[in-house]
Scaffold this motif. Sequence first.
Motif, PDB file in Angstrom:
ATOM      1  N   MET A   6      40.061 112.687 -11.932  1.00  0.00           N
ATOM      2  CA  MET A   6      40.897 112.068 -12.970  1.00  0.00           C
ATOM      3  C   MET A   6      41.524 110.774 -12.468  1.00  0.00           C
ATOM      4  SD  MET A   6      40.484 113.795 -15.656  1.00  0.00           S
ATOM      5  CE  MET A   6      41.776 113.043 -16.651  1.00  0.00           C
ATOM      6  N   LYS A   7      41.997 110.792 -11.222  1.00  0.00           N
ATOM      7  CA  LYS A   7      42.585 109.570 -10.650  1.00  0.00           C
ATOM      8  C   LYS A   7      41.544 108.466 -10.524  1.00  0.00           C
ATOM      9  CE  LYS A   7      46.361 111.687  -8.000  1.00  0.00           C
ATOM     10  NZ  LYS A   7      47.451 110.835  -8.500  1.00  0.00           N
ATOM     11  N   ARG A   8      40.354 108.827 -10.084  1.00  0.00           N
ATOM     12  CA  ARG A   8      39.297 107.837  -9.938  1.00  0.00           C
ATOM     13  C   ARG A   8      38.859 107.290 -11.310  1.00  0.00           C
ATOM     14  NH1 ARG A   8      40.634 107.273  -5.429  1.00  0.00           N
ATOM     15  NH2 ARG A   8      39.345 107.378  -3.547  1.00  0.00           N
ATOM     16  N   LEU A   9      38.745 108.152 -12.306  1.00  0.00           N
ATOM     17  CA  LEU A   9      38.347 107.701 -13.639  1.00  0.00           C
ATOM     18  C   LEU A   9      39.407 106.791 -14.256  1.00  0.00           C
ATOM     19  CD1 LEU A   9      36.759 110.954 -15.142  1.00  0.00           C
ATOM     20  CD2 LEU A   9      35.592 108.821 -14.552  1.00  0.00           C
ATOM     21  N   LEU A  10      40.675 107.117 -14.018  1.00  0.00           N
ATOM     22  CA  LEU A  10      41.744 106.264 -14.529  1.00  0.00           C
ATOM     23  C   LEU A  10      41.679 104.889 -13.880  1.00  0.00           C
ATOM     24  CD1 LEU A  10      44.277 105.923 -16.254  1.00  0.00           C
ATOM     25  CD2 LEU A  10      45.621 106.854 -14.354  1.00  0.00           C
ATOM     26  N   GLY A  11      41.468 104.862 -12.565  1.00  0.00           N
ATOM     27  CA  GLY A  11      41.319 103.582 -11.873  1.00  0.00           C
ATOM     28  C   GLY A  11      40.122 102.804 -12.370  1.00  0.00           C
ATOM     29  N   LEU A  13      38.814 102.919 -15.441  1.00  0.00           N
ATOM     30  CA  LEU A  13      39.121 102.369 -16.761  1.00  0.00           C
ATOM     31  C   LEU A  13      40.013 101.136 -16.657  1.00  0.00           C
ATOM     32  CD1 LEU A  13      39.692 105.664 -18.797  1.00  0.00           C
ATOM     33  CD2 LEU A  13      37.707 104.138 -18.861  1.00  0.00           C
ATOM     34  N   VAL A  14      41.010 101.199 -15.772  1.00  0.00           N
ATOM     35  CA  VAL A  14      41.896 100.039 -15.589  1.00  0.00           C
ATOM     36  C   VAL A  14      41.111  98.849 -15.044  1.00  0.00           C
ATOM     37  CG1 VAL A  14      43.882  99.172 -14.290  1.00  0.00           C
ATOM     38  CG2 VAL A  14      43.955 101.454 -15.295  1.00  0.00           C
TER      39      VAL A  14
END
Length: 314
Positions: A6-11, A13-14
Motif C-alpha cells: 500500500m505504501k509503495r502504491l501510494l508513492g 500514484l504520487v
Amino acid sequence: MTGFLMKRLLGLLVTLLAASFAIYASVYLSPGSPESVLFGARNPPPEVRAAVREHLGLDEPFLTRYVRWLGQVLHGDLGTSLVSQQDVASRLAHPLVVTAALVGYASILIIVLGIGLGLLSALRPGPVDGVVNVLVSTATAVPAFVASSLTISVFAVGLGWFPAYGLTDEIGGWWRSLTLPALSLAIIASGLLARITRATAREQLASDHVQTAVARGLSTHRLVRSHVLRNSAGPVISVAGLQIASLFAGAVVVEQAFGLAGVGQLLITSVQQKDFPVVQAVCLLLVSAFVLLNLGADVLVARFDPRLHRTVIS
C-alpha cells in the motif's frame, strides 16, 4: 506485506501525478504552439487562428486544460495526433510492441551477462577474475550510441551476421534485427550488475555460515544456489530493476541508430513535428513503465528479504 504494498502504491500514484503535471507543463511552455502545426507555412487571419485555438481548447487556462487532459488519460483517451489526426493510442500500438520487445530482449541479456559474469568473477579469483574485471570496466565506460556504432561495424558490416537497420519480416527476423540493438542497450547495465553481483557474492562467500557449509562438504552448486544467490538477491534485484527500468530512456538513442520504429523514434519525430499529444502520451508511458518496474523490483526484494517491509511498516 499488505502495508508495504500500500505504501509503495501510494508513492507510485504520487510520482505519476507529479510526472503528469511536469510533462504537461513542459510541453505547454515549449516554443511554438499546437495550432502552428496545423497551419504549417501558411499565415491565417487572426480570427481563424483564434477559432482554431478555441476548437482545440487552447484558449482555456493552463490548469483547466491539464485537469481535462488528465481526466481523459484516466479514462484511456490519450488524445488525437495533430499531424496525422490519428488516435494517439492507435499510433502508439506498433511502436510500443517494438520497444517492449527490445527492452525485454535487453533485460534478458542484462540478467544473464550481469549475474553470470559477477558470479564467475566471485567464484574464480585470480586470472579469471582479472579478465572479467577488465571486460566489466570496459563495458561500463561504453555509452549506448558508441556501442551501437561498434556493433554495427563489427557484427553487421564486417561479419554480416545481423542486419544493421530496421526490422525484417523473415523467419526469426525480429530476433536477428533486435540482437544488436539489445546488446548495445544492455552493455553498460550488465557491467554495473556484474559489479554488484561480484561484490555481494564475495561478501556472502566470506560469511561464517557459508564457510561452515563449505566445511561440511556442501557442493558448490547447492552452496551458490541456497546461500550465495539467495542472500545476495536483495541488492542484485534492486540494481537490476533500476537498470532495466532505465532501458526505456536508452532505447531512444538505440532505436534511432538502428532505424527501429519504436516509441523512442516516435518521440523524437513527434518533438520535431511539435505533435504535442503524442509527446505527452509517450513521456507519460515511459515514466509509468519506469515506476512500475521499480515497484516490481521492490516487491521482489521484499519477497526475498522480509526484514525490508517490516522496517517500512514500523
